[in-house]
Design a protein around this motif. Structure first.
Motif, short mmCIF file in Angstrom:
data_model
loop_
_atom_site.label_atom_id
_atom_site.label_comp_id
_atom_site.label_asym_id
_atom_site.label_seq_id
_atom_site.Cartn_x
_atom_site.Cartn_y
_atom_site.Cartn_z
N ALA C 199 33.49 46.10 45.84
CA ALA C 199 34.14 47.22 45.16
C ALA C 199 35.50 46.71 44.73
N ALA C 200 35.75 46.78 43.43
CA ALA C 200 37.01 46.21 42.94
C ALA C 200 37.75 47.22 42.08
N GLN C 201 39.04 47.27 42.24
CA GLN C 201 39.90 48.12 41.44
C GLN C 201 40.98 47.23 40.83
N ALA C 202 41.21 47.41 39.54
CA ALA C 202 42.13 46.48 38.87
C ALA C 202 43.02 47.23 37.87
N VAL C 203 44.08 46.56 37.48
CA VAL C 203 44.85 46.98 36.32
C VAL C 203 44.79 45.82 35.33
N VAL C 204 44.34 46.13 34.13
CA VAL C 204 44.16 45.08 33.12
C VAL C 204 45.14 45.34 31.98
N ASP C 205 45.94 44.33 31.72
CA ASP C 205 46.91 44.44 30.63
C ASP C 205 46.48 43.44 29.56
N GLY C 206 45.85 43.93 28.53
CA GLY C 206 45.32 43.01 27.52
C GLY C 206 44.23 42.17 28.15
N ASP C 207 44.43 40.84 28.16
CA ASP C 207 43.44 39.99 28.81
C ASP C 207 43.97 39.40 30.12
N ILE C 208 44.92 40.12 30.69
CA ILE C 208 45.53 39.67 31.95
C ILE C 208 45.30 40.73 33.02
N LEU C 209 44.92 40.25 34.20
CA LEU C 209 44.82 41.15 35.35
C LEU C 209 46.20 41.24 35.99
N THR C 210 46.77 42.46 36.02
CA THR C 210 48.09 42.58 36.67
C THR C 210 47.97 43.13 38.07
N ASP C 211 46.81 43.68 38.38
CA ASP C 211 46.54 44.07 39.78
C ASP C 211 45.04 43.93 39.99
N LEU C 212 44.67 43.51 41.18
CA LEU C 212 43.23 43.36 41.47
C LEU C 212 43.02 43.46 42.97
N ARG C 213 42.24 44.45 43.36
CA ARG C 213 41.89 44.59 44.79
C ARG C 213 40.38 44.39 44.91
N LEU C 214 40.01 43.33 45.60
CA LEU C 214 38.61 42.99 45.78
C LEU C 214 38.19 43.36 47.20
N ALA C 215 37.46 44.44 47.34
CA ALA C 215 37.01 44.84 48.68
C ALA C 215 35.52 44.52 48.82
N TYR C 216 35.25 43.49 49.60
CA TYR C 216 33.87 43.07 49.84
C TYR C 216 33.30 43.85 51.02
N PHE C 217 31.99 44.07 50.96
CA PHE C 217 31.32 44.63 52.14
C PHE C 217 30.07 43.83 52.47
N SER C 218 29.64 44.00 53.71
CA SER C 218 28.52 43.20 54.26
C SER C 218 28.88 41.73 54.42
N VAL C 219 30.15 41.42 54.47
CA VAL C 219 30.53 40.02 54.70
C VAL C 219 31.39 39.88 55.95
N GLY C 220 31.44 40.92 56.73
CA GLY C 220 32.25 40.84 57.94
C GLY C 220 32.04 42.08 58.77
#
Lengths: 161, 797, 293
Positions: C199-220
Motif C-alpha cells: 500500500a503506497a501513498q505518494a505526492v507526485v510533482d510533475g515527474d518527481i516523487l516528493t513524498d512516498l510511503r511504502l507500506a508492505y504487508f505479509s513481509v513481516g
C-alpha cells in the motif's frame, strides 16, 4: 451455567423469539433450531460460502455470526427466497443450465448471485466470477453457474436469455 | 445411426419417436436442491439421536499408554466415551487387500485405534453426547498419554533398512510392487535418436467434498436391524462390509443414501470412523450421528496422487516414439484402505502410461509404501492424471528435443482410428477409440495455428503464453475384473426394476446412486425413451438397499454405461409386457402396436388405441375383463454387467492456453478445450458438465492443491484457507467437443465420462506452462505449479 | 468444530464496553464484525470466556470529513468504506485496498476497527493505515489516546491496545492535490491474503516523487514502512535509481517463510511491487520491466 441470550428477529418474514446459548452461530441456529436446513455448513470457518444468507438485506456467512447478534435483524434464507419467488428466474436458469450437481453449494451460490444481480444489472462474466469467488463449488467447475447468472441478468434487463 | 426396420422390437432405442436419448433435458431432481429442500445426511435428525465426535491423534505415530476419560464422562450431556478396545467388542478389524493385486499386504485396522496410532488424525476415542458442541467440549477433557514414535514420512526412504517398519508383522514398509516389461525396451532406447528422462512429482491432494462425510447409524434392537443413512456411492458395499464386521446378516442392514454433497471417490470407501459409528449405535442402542468437520475431512478423507514417477522416452528424429519406461513410487499412509485397497492408483499408472501411443516397448515398475500419513486411495481419475502427466510430459520433452511441434509428434504416434480392436503393451484391450478424430476436432476448436501466431506475437511484447496438449485414455464401465476377481464383495453388475403404477406412471428402482452426476436423469431418459413415456411420468428411486435391486453404485464412470444398460433392458421387457397386454385388450398383435407419448398407438399410422393410464386401470382394477389366460406383468427387472471387455476404454484430448507472469510466477488460465469420446451420449449437457467439473478438479491439482506434511507427519494446511481449491475467479471457460464411438458390448453404447476431465487437465496445463517458459529454458515436472515452483525454475529466486 | 462456550455481553455504550474489558481483562474479546474472531473461535484456536459485542454502538459507525482529516468510526464496515464517496475522494487508497479484502459476504460484516485491532500482518487495511499516516484513536478507562498507525502495530496479532481499551476510530489526512496512491498484492486466488502486498501513498510533482510511503504487508510481523522509498524522493527516477532502491528494499526486508513463499521469494515479489508501484505512480511502464529485479 452460561445464561442464554434472548433474541427477537424475523426469519423469512416470520417473527421468531428464541433463547440461545452465546456460542451458537447463526448457521446452526437456522439449521438446528428453526430446521431451515437449506443453509448448508461446509467449513465452519468462513471460507466455503455454503452458509451464505441475507441479514438485513446484506449477504453474510452465517457461520461467522452469532445467533445472539441477530437480535432485531431480518434474516432471509434460501427457503424464504424460494417461497417468495424472488429468485425463481435464477433458480430456473440454474436448472436449465445444470448449474448444480450435488446441490450442496447451491443455496449459498444463489443467495450470492442474487446479491450481485441486485447491485448490478449487467455484470460481465469476470464480474460474476469475482462476486462468486468466495463460494466454493467442487462439482461444476463454475462455468455453468456463471452462464446461469449471466442469462438471468440478460433476461432481467430485457436483453433475452 | 438409422434403422430401416419397422419392427419396434428391433428398432434402436436411440431412434424411437420422442426419444430423450442424446437430448439435453433438465435433471428432474434439481428444484428440490435449488430451493434448499434437499435431504443430506448432515440435515438428518432422528428421535434420541446422539452425536459422536472422535478424539484424534495429534501424533503421526505413537503408542497409546493410557486414556483417562473420567472428567469427560462427568460433563453434562455426555452419553459415553468409548475407546478402541471397548468398541472392539462389537466390531472386528479388517485388512485392505485384494488377491488379484499379487503380493499386496496390509495390517489389521481397527475402527478406533488400539494401543497405537499410525497417522495424525486416527481416532483414539469416541465421545458421544447430546450435541456436537458438548461432545467437543468433552473431547478436550479426555487425557490421552502418548509415547511418540518415529514417523515414516518420506516415501523415498520408506524402504531403507534404517527406516523403522510401521507394522512389524509385515516385515517391511512395502505394501505392493508391480513390474512390467513389454516389447524390447533396451533395444528401442538404443535405436532412438533422442532419449529424455525426467522425474514427475505430484502433490498429495484430496477431494474436499463440500458436504463432509456424514453418517447416521440407527440400530433398532426391537427388530434387530441397523439402518445406515450415509452419503455413499456404493450402498450395497457398505451393507456388506457393515454386516461382515458387526456379525450381522446383510438382510439386517439397510443403507439409505439420499442427497449427497459431493463424492468424487471420497465417499466410495468405508472409513474407520464410519465403522465406529455403526458399532456405536449397536453398543449404545440409539441413533448416532457423525458428521466430519472440515479439519477432520482434511485429516481423514482419503488422499490421493502422492506419487514420484521417473519417466524415460526414446524417440526417433522423425518423431516415432520408440519406448516408454517409468519407475513410480507412492506413499499410501499406514494402511491399505478398505475394501478397495490403496494399490489401485499405482496399478493404474502402470496400466495407463503410454496407452494412447503405438509403441509396444514399455517397461514399468511401481512401488507402494507405507508411511505415517493419512491413507491414500481412489479419488476421481484414479491414476489417470499421473499416467497422463508422465506420458504427455515425456512426449513434450521428446518433441522439444527433436524440435517437433507437440501436435505433430502426437499425430505420428497416436494409435490409428482404424486400428481397433487392439491392446496396449500393458495388456489393456481397446474396443474402439478415436485419438486422431479427437485431435483433429480439438485443433479446429482451438484454432491452433492462430493461437501459435498470437503466442509468437505476444512473446515480442514480453508476454509469455503457452499451449499445452494432453491426449488421454480413460477406464470406464469396469467389469468384475476391477474388484470382484480380487475377492472384494463389490458388485460390478447393476440392476433396474421398472413398473407401471395404476395411472400409467413409471416407478424405476436402480442400484446406481446419485451424487449430482445425473444418474436419476439418465435413468429416466432411458426408461422414458424405451417405454414411450414422458420423462415427467418416470420417478427414479435409488440409494436404498431395501428398495433397489442389488448393484455396485456410482463410481469409476460406470453409472451410465452399466446402470443405463440395465435400465434399457428392463424397460424393453416392460414395454414388451405392456404391448402383450395391450394386444390382448385391443385384440391386435403386439407387433402392430407401439407406445408413444404415454399411449398405445398403431405402429403404422400412429393412431392412439388406448392410453397407458387406461391400460393400467384395466390391469389393476378390472383384470376380470381381460381374456382368460392373460396374466399381465407390469413390472420388469434386468441386470447388466460387462463381460466381453474388462473395461470400456474412452479417449480424449485436452488443450490449455495459459499466461505466465515470469516476474511473479503466477499462471493465468485463459482457456481450456476438451474433446472427449464417451460413446453414446445420453444427455449432452450432463456429459459436458461432468467434463467441466472434472477438468476444474484437474486444474486444482495443476495449480493449487496439495496436502502439505512436515517431516513429523503433521498435515500443516488442514483447513480451507490454507488448502487451496479452485474458485470461480481463477477458472477459465472450458470448450467441449465430442467424438462418438459407442461400445458394442451394450445396446446403449454408452461409456463413462465422469473422470475424463480430471485425467488430462493437469497434464495440459503443465505442458502449457512449460511451453510458455520455453524461451527461458525451464521445464517443470512438478505440480502444483505454484509461483514458488515457477520462480525457482526460472532462477528468479 | 463448534466454538467453546463463552458468556456474552452486549455493550450498551463505549464506557460500558471499556468497563467490561477492564473487569475481564484478557479473558474477554471484543466482537466487532467477527470475520476474524469467529473463525478462530470456531476452530477453537481461541476460547475467550466473555464476548463483548459492540455491534449496537452506533456512535462508532460512520465516515466524516472534518477539515483536513477523514474520520472513520471503528464499526464502519468494509462495504461502507467501499461505497463511500468521501473515502473515494479523500483516501482512495482505502477504496482500492478494500476490493482486495476477502469477498462480499465478509466485507458486509468485517469492520475497519476489527481489522486494525486484529492486526493480521497479511491484512490490507493495517498497511494502508501506515501508508496513509493514519492516527488510531482508542478509548480506555483513562480516556482517549491517539496512536500513530506506525506505532500501533507491534507484532503478529499484536497492537498497542491495552486489554481495557477499545479502538473507536481512525483518522487519516485527506488527500492533497498532488497525492497519488498505489495498491497491489499477489494473492493466489481472489480474496485470499496476499503473499506480498504493497500500500503506497505518494505526492507526485510533475515527474518527481516528493513524498512516498511504502507500506508492505505479509513481509513481516506487522506492516513494514520501507525506507527504500527515500532513495526515490526528489530525484529523476532512472532504472539505476530504482535498482538502488530495490536493493535497499531487499536489504531492509526480513520476511518470514511459510507454505506460500520462501524468504527470497517474498523479497523478490516485494521488489516487483516496488517497480510496478513506481512505474504506475510516475506513469512510466518501462520502469517495471525486468532489469531492476
Amino acid at each position: 451455567m452460561i445464561p442464554a441470550v434472548s433474541i427477537s428477529l424475523q426469519v423469512n418474514g416470520e417473527r421468531i423469539e428464541a433463547h440461545v446459548l452465546p456460542r451458537l452461530n447463526l448457521a446452526d441456529f437456522l439449521r438446528e433450531h428453526l430446521k431451515l436446513t437449506g443453509t448448508h455448513v461446509g467449513c465452519e470457518h468462513g471460507v466455503c460460502g455454503a452458509c451464505t444468507v441475507r441479514v438485513n438485506g446484506d449477504i453474510v456467512r452465517s457461520c461467522l455470526m452469532l445467533a445472539a447478534q441477530t437480535n432485531g435483524a431480518s434474516i432471509e434464507t434460501i427457503e424464504g427466497l424460494s417461497d417468495s419467488g424472488e429468485i425463481s428466474d435464477l433458480q430456473a436458469a440454474f436448472r436449465e443450465r445444470n448449474a448444480l450437481q450435488c446441490g450442496f453449494c447451491t443455496p449459498g451460490m444463489l443467495v450470492t448471485a442474487q446479491d450481485l444481480l441486485l447491485q448490478e444489472a449487467e455484470p460481465d462474466r469476470e464480474r460474476i466470477r469475482e462476486h462468486l469467488s468466495g463460494n466454493y463449488c467442487r462439482c461444476t467447475g463454475y462455468q455453468a453457474i456463471v452462464d446461469a447468472v449471466a442469462s438471468t441478468a440478460r433476461a432481467r434487463t430485457g436483453r433475452g436469455a | 445411426m438409422t434403422s430401416t426396420t419397422t419392427n419396434p422390437e428391433t428398432l434402436s432405442v436411440l431412434d424411437r419417436p420422442n426419444s430423450y436419448i442424446g437430448k439435453t433435458v433438465p435433471r428432474p431432481n434439481l428444484d428440490r436442491l435449488t430451493q434448499g429442500r434437499g435431504l443430506y445426511v448432515s440435515d438428518m435428525e432422528l428421535p434420541r439421536m446422539a452425536h459422536v465426535v472422535y478424539l484424534r491423534s495429534p501424533y503421526a505415530h505413537a503408542k497409546i499408554i493410557g486414556i483417562d476419560a473420567a472428567a469427560a464422562k462427568q460433563l453434562p450431556g455426555v452419553i459415553a466415551v468409548v475407546t478402541g478396545p471397548e468398541l472392539a467388542a462389537v466390531i472386528t478389524p479388517w485388512v485392505g487387500v485384494l488377491t488379484h493385486l499379487k503380493g499386496l499386504k496390509s495390517a489389521p485396522q481397527s475402527a478406533i485405534a488400539i494401543d497405537r496410532v499410525c497417522w495424525q488424525g486416527e481416532a483414539v476415542a469416541a465421545i458421544v453426547a447430546t450435541s456436537r458442541a458438548v461432545a467437543e467440549d468433552a473431547a478436550e477433557l479426555v487425557a490421552v498419554d502418548y509415547e511418540e514414535l518415529d514417523a515414516v514420512t518420506d516415501m523415498r526412504t520408506a524402504l531403507d533398512p534404517q527406516t523403522p517398519v510401521i507394522h512389524a508383522s509385515l516385515g517391511d514398509n512395502l505394501a505392493f510392487e508391480r513390474s512390467l516389461d513389454a516389447g524390447t525396451v533396451d533395444a528401442a532406447f538404443a535405436e532412438s535418436d533422442a532419449v529424455v528422462e525426467a522425474e514427475f512429482v505430484f502433490g498429495r491432494h484430496t477431494g474436499v467434498t463440500l458436504e463432509p462425510r456424514a453418517v447416521v447409524a440407527d440400530w433398532n434392537p426391537g427388530d434387530s436391524r441397523l439402518t445406515i443413512y450415509q452419503g455413499t456411492q456404493a450402498p450395497h458395499m457398505v451393507q456388506n462390509i457393515a454386516a461382515l464386521h458387526l456379525g450381522l446378516e446383510e438382510s439386517q442392514i439397510r443403507v439409505v443414501c439420499k442427497d449427497v454433497g459431493g463424492s468424487f471417490g471420497i465417499k466410495v470407501h468405508v472409513y474407520a470412523d464410519e465403522m465406529a459409528t455403526y458399532a456405536l449405535t449397536k453398543l449404545l442402542r440409539r441413533p448416532i450421528k457423525y458428521v466430519a468437520d472440515r479439519i477432520e475431512s482434511f485429516n481423514t478423507d482419503i488422499h490421493a496422487r502422492d506419487h514420484r514417477c521417473k519417466g524415460k522416452i526414446g524417440v526417433k528424429r522423425d518423431g516415432t516414439i520408440m519406448a516408454f519406461e517409468i519407475d513410480d513410487i507412492t506413499g499410501i499412509g499406514p494402511y491399505s484402505m478398505y475394501p478397495r485397497t490403496s494399490a489401485i492408483e499405482a496399478n493404474q499408472v502402470v496400466n495407463l502410461v503410454g496407452g494412447q501411443y503405438t509403441t509396444k516397448n514399455y517397461r514399468a515398475r511401481t512401488r507402494v509404501v507405507f508411511q505415517n500419513k493419512n491413507v491414500m486411495c481412489q479419488y476421481r481419475g484414479v491414476g489417470h492424471p499421473i499416467a497422463c502427466s508422465v506420458t504427455e510430459g515425456l512426449v513434450d520433452l521428446a518433441a522439444m528435443k527433436i524440435d517437433m511441434d507437440p501436435v505433430e509428434i502426437r499425430r505420428r504416434n497416436l494409435i490409428a482410428d482404424d486400428a481397433y480392436p487392439c491392446a496396449s503393451p500393458s495388456g489393456l484391450k481397446f474396443e474402439l477409440l478415436s485419438h486422431h478424430a479427437s485431435m483433429d476436432k480439438l485443433i479446429g476448436m482451438m484454432n491452433y495455428d492462430a493461437l501459435r501466431a498470437e503466442q509468437a506475437a505476444l512473446r515480442k511484447k514480453n508476454i509469455h503464453r503457452g499451449i499445452g496438449i494432453a491426449s488421454f485414455i480413460e477406464v470406464t464401465n469396469p467389469s468384475a475384473a476391477f474388484y470382484g476377481v480380487g475377492g472384494a464383495k463389490i458388485s460390478s453388475q447393476d440392476g433396474v426394476a421398472v413398473r407401471l403404477d395404476a395411472q400409467g406412471s413409471v416407478i424405476c428402482q436402480t442400484s446406481i446412486t446419485e451424487q449430482g452426476q445425473g444418474s436419476e436423469s439418465l435413468t429416466a431418459q432411458i426408461v422414458g425413451s424405451v417405454l414411450g413415456v414422458s420423462m415427467g411420468k418416470v420417478r427414479v428411486i435409488l440409494g436404498d438397499t431395501d428398495n433397489t435391486p442389488y448393484g455396485g453404485g456410482t463410481w469409476a464412470s460406470r453409472g451410465a454405461g452399466i446402470g443405463g444398460e440395465a435400465a434399457l433392458q428392463a424397460a424393453k421387457v416392460l414395454r414388451r409386457n405392456v404391448l402383450d397386454v395391450a394386444a390382448a385388450i385391443l385384440q391386435a398383435s403386439p407387433a402392430e402396436l407401439d407406445i408413444v407419448n404415454n399411449a398405445i398407438v398403431n405402429l403404422d399410422d400412429g393412431a392412439v388405441r388406448i392410453e397407458l393410464r387406461e391400460l393400467c386401470r384395466i390391469v389393476y382394477f378390472r383384470p376380470d375383463t381381460l381374456p382368460p389366460g392373460i396374466q399381465p406383468e407390469l413390472m420388469a427387472t434386468r441386470h447388466f454387467v460387462p463381460r466381453e471387455y474388462p473395461f470400456a476404454f474412452t479417449n480424449g484430448v485436452q488443450a490449455a492456453w495459459v499466461e505466465v507472469d515470469t516476474d511473479t510466477g503466477f499462471v493465468k488460465l485463459l482457456r481450456h478445450w476438451v474433446v472427449e469420446d464417451c460413446g453414446t451420449i445420453i444427455n449432452p449437457q450432463l456429459v459436458d458438465e461432468q467434463i467441466r467439473g472434472g477438468v476444474v478438479q484437474g486444474l486444482g491439482a495443476a495449480l493449487f492443491e496439495k496436502c502439505i506434511y512436515d517431516e513429523r507427519g503433521q498435515l500443516t494446511n488442514a483447513n480451507m484457507a490454507d488448502y487451496l481449491v479452485p474458485m470461480s475467479g481463477e477458472m477459465p471457460d472450458i470448450d467441449i467437443g465430442h467424438v462418438v464411438s459407442p461400445t458394442f458390448e451394450t445396446e446403449l453404447g454408452a461409456k463413462g465420462a465422469g473422470e475424463a476431465g480430471t485425467a488430462g487437465a493437469a497434464a495440459a496445463v503443465s505442458n502449457a506452462v512449460n511451453d510458455a517458459l520455453k524461451p527461458f529454458g525451464a521445464f517443470i515436472t512438478e505440480i502444483p505449479l505454484t509461483p514458488q515452483v515457477i520462480l525457482s525454475a526460472l532462477g528468479r529466486i | 468444530m463448534k466454538a467453546s462456550a463463552f458468556s456474552y455481553a452486549r455493550a450498551t455504550s463505549v464506557v460500558n464496553a471499556i468497563e467490561l474489558l477492564a473487569e475481564h481483562g484478557d479473558r474477554a474479546k471484543v466482537l466487532s464484525g467477527g470475520q476474524s474472531l469467529m473463525p478462530a473461535m470456531n476452530l477453537r484456536l481461541i476460547s475467550p470466556e466473555l464476548i463483548v459485542d459492540i455491534g449496537d454502538l452506533t456512535e462508532l459507525r460512520g465516515i466524516a470529513v472534518t477539515g483536513d482529516r477523514l474520520r472513520i468510526g471503528a464499526l464502519t464496515r468494509h462495504v461502507d468504506l467501499l461505497n463511500s464517496a468521501d473515502v473515494a475522494k479523500h483516501a482512495p487508497l482505502i477504496s482500492e485496498a478494500i476490493t482486495h479484502v476477502a469477498h462480499a459476504a465478509i466485507r458486509n460484516r468485517g469492520t475497519i476497527g476489527g481489522s486494525l485491532a486484529h492486526a493480521d500482518p497479511a491484512a490490507e487495511l493495517p498497511a494502508s493505515m501506515v501508508a496513509l499516516k493514519a492516527t488510531i484513536i482508542v478509548e480506555g478507562p483513562a480516556g482517549e489516546r491517539q496512536i500513530a498507525a506506525e506505532d500501533f502495530f507491534t507484532g503478529i496479532y499484536e497492537t498497542a491496545l491495552e486489554v481495557d481499551e477499545l479502538l473507536v476510530a481512525v483518522e487519516v489526512p485527506v488527500a492533497q492535490r498532488n497525492s497519488a496512491h498505489y495498491f497491489s498484492e499477489f494473492a493466489r486466488r481472489h480474496g485470499d491474503y496476499g503473499i506480498v502486498g504493497l500500500a503506497a501513498q505518494a505526492v507526485v510533482d510533475g515527474d518527481i516523487l516528493t513524498d512516498l510511503r511504502l507500506a508492505y504487508f505479509s513481509v513481516g510481523d506487522r506492516p513494514v514502512l520501507a525506507m527504500a522509498a527515500t532513495k526515490l524522493l526528489n530525484v529523476a527516477v532512472t532504472p539505476a535509481v530504482l535498482l538502488e532502491a530495490s536493493e535497499t528494499l531487499g536489504e531492509e526486508l526480513d520476511p518470514q517463510e511459510d507454505q506460500q513463499a520462501s524468504v527470497s521469494m517474498r523479497r523478490h515479489l516485494a521488489k516487483v511491487l516496488l517497480a510496478r508501484c513506481v512505474a504506475t505512480l510516475l506513469g512510466r511502464p518501462e520502469l517495471s520491466a525486468g532489469e531492476v529485479l
